[in-house]
Write an enzyme that holds these catalytic residues in place. Structure first.
Site, short mmCIF file in Angstrom:
data_model
loop_
_atom_site.label_atom_id
_atom_site.label_comp_id
_atom_site.label_asym_id
_atom_site.label_seq_id
_atom_site.Cartn_x
_atom_site.Cartn_y
_atom_site.Cartn_z
N GLY A 1 29.20 50.38 29.33
CA GLY A 1 29.92 50.62 28.07
C GLY A 1 29.09 50.06 26.93
O GLY A 1 29.01 48.85 26.76
N ASP B 1 25.31 42.23 23.46
CA ASP B 1 25.72 41.91 24.84
C ASP B 1 25.63 43.12 25.76
O ASP B 1 25.12 43.03 26.87
CB ASP B 1 27.13 41.32 24.85
CG ASP B 1 27.23 40.05 24.02
OD1 ASP B 1 26.27 39.26 24.06
OD2 ASP B 1 28.24 39.85 23.34
N MET C 1 32.14 54.58 23.59
CA MET C 1 33.55 54.98 23.47
C MET C 1 33.99 54.96 22.02
O MET C 1 33.76 53.98 21.32
CB MET C 1 34.44 53.98 24.23
CG MET C 1 34.41 54.11 25.70
SD MET C 1 35.32 52.72 26.47
CE MET C 1 33.99 51.55 26.70
N CYS D 1 43.62 46.61 25.26
CA CYS D 1 42.49 47.55 25.23
C CYS D 1 41.68 47.44 26.51
O CYS D 1 41.28 48.45 27.10
CB CYS D 1 41.62 47.26 24.01
SG CYS D 1 40.18 48.33 23.90
N GLY E 1 29.60 44.17 28.51
CA GLY E 1 28.94 42.96 28.01
C GLY E 1 29.87 41.77 27.92
O GLY E 1 29.64 40.87 27.11
N CYS F 1 39.44 45.52 16.96
CA CYS F 1 38.52 46.66 16.94
C CYS F 1 38.88 47.74 15.93
O CYS F 1 38.03 48.29 15.26
CB CYS F 1 38.35 47.23 18.34
SG CYS F 1 39.85 47.23 19.33
#
Length: 367
Positions: free
Chosen positions: A12, A18, A38, A103, A128, A200
């Site tokens: 991802g 990271d 994403m 999430c 990460g 986010c």
């Protein structure tokens, strides 16, 4: 040495350091690595749009540098239904939710994991996150990250061992400065990119402005323990237990110099309850009731046990006694009273370095 050349890992890629270093490390370990970016939120704001576009560009740059493909996927609908709607409902009910936990549970280790396995043929996904995993007696445990300052197990407690078994966490074994050093050595564009903060989907925007777009604010009274009205709040949802700043009630007549703290919310009468002093008894709890248990091993606990708990991220572990009231409700008694235990946040349980799981705080217990 294990031959990983036929083992496909989808990382991802967030556009941060990271995940960039995670992809590099897995490549060094011989895995067949691909990236996935994403998109979880439809930006409606120019600054936000620019930040998201920059993240994608940085993720692409890192993948190009490593010579791996980058896939993109839009999970905005899933995010709205499974994370954001819940977030709004919790705020409406006067609680303070943690959307990062939802999430991880619903998007990163469910929607992403399923898409990677079914559509991209992944054997594993990787992120990460600063956590580790360990296999013991046929079970997979979730462990704290080695870097105490960065450990993110608090945010991953709701993920079951089946998901953890399919996930790799390469930076969980490292400290953050080492991760940045590797990124710089490998000339990855993200090596000095600052860590993202904030939720986010809000980005760097002011939280109150964001919430107001979705939930109409209802101003009301700010009240002391004796029932005296000493000010007005702009909406209960803007305040959280233990909050000290932004109350707008400094310099009152007949009050001492001690700062005021939020100690509760009276939802029925739309009143914000405040008390003076960091050691005011109304701020402290001797325990809590929590519901919606998520145990990493997915086995409900049946009897009382000892462990440690965190009631918020970065908190020191609190020794406690946990008593299951039923399969989905727990009573937790702390060894020492704790300030600002906040309904809606998560209580996350540990046995040394092993994260056992957690539950959502329903109420705090006061004498």
């Amino acid at each position: 040495m294990t031959d990983n050349s036929q083992v496909k890992v989808i990382v991802g890629m967030s556009g941060g350091v990271d995940s960039s270093v995670s992809a590099y490390l897995l490549q060094q370990q011989g895995y067949l690595v691909e990236g996935l970016f994403m998109k979880n939120w439809e930006e409606d704001d120019t600054d936000q749009y620019c930040a998201a576009a920059q993240d994608l560009e940085d993720a692409q740059s890192v993948c190009d540098k490593l010579g791996i493909p980058l896939h993109t996927i839009n999970f905005a609908a899933e995010y709205w239904d499974n994370v954001f709607e819940h977030f709004l409902a919790e705020y409406k009910a006067g609680r303070t939710p943690n959307p990062d936990i939802m999430c991880n549970k619903e998007i990163k280790f469910k929607a992403f994991l399923e898409f990677a396995a079914e559509d991209l043929g992944a054997d594993y996904i990787a992120t990460g996150h600063y956590v580790r995993r360990r296999e013991v007696d046929g079970h997979v445990q979730l462990l704290r990250g080695l870097d105490n300052n960065k450990d993110q197990s608090y945010f991953l407690y709701a993920i079951g061992e089946k998901q953890i078994a399919k996930s790799l966490f390469p930076v969980g074994e490292l400290e953050k400065p080492e991760v940045r050093r590797i990124a710089e050595q490998q000339d990855l564009i993200t090596h000095n990119k600052k860590d993202s903060t904030g939720i986010c989907f809000i980005g760097e925007r002011k939280f109150t402005d964001f919430l107001q777009e979705y939930l109409p604010a209802q101003p009301g009274d700010i009240v002391t323990p004796t029932g005296e009205v000493i000010g007005q709040h702009q909406g209960l949802m803007y305040h959280t237990l233990g909050q000290r700043k932004g109350l707008g009630i400094g310099g009152l007549q007949n009050s001492n110099e001690n700062p005021w703290y939020v100690v509760g919310k009276d939802m029925d009468n739309n009143r914000l309850l405040v008390a003076q002093g960091a050691d005011h008894p109304a701020l402290f709890s001797y325990g809590l009731i929590a519901k919606q248990c998520d145990w990493v091993d997915r086995t409900p606990k049946k009897s009382t046990f000892r462990c440690t708990v965190k009631t918020r991220y970065r908190q020191q572990d609190i020794p406690c006694t946990v008593t299951p009231l039923d399969d989905d409700t727990l009573k937790v008694i702390f060894d020492t009273a704790q300030a600002a235990v906040t309904p809606g946040q998560s209580a996350v349980f540990y046995n040394d370095e092993v994260c056992l799981g957690g539950a959502i705080i329903e109420e705090h217990l006061q004498k």
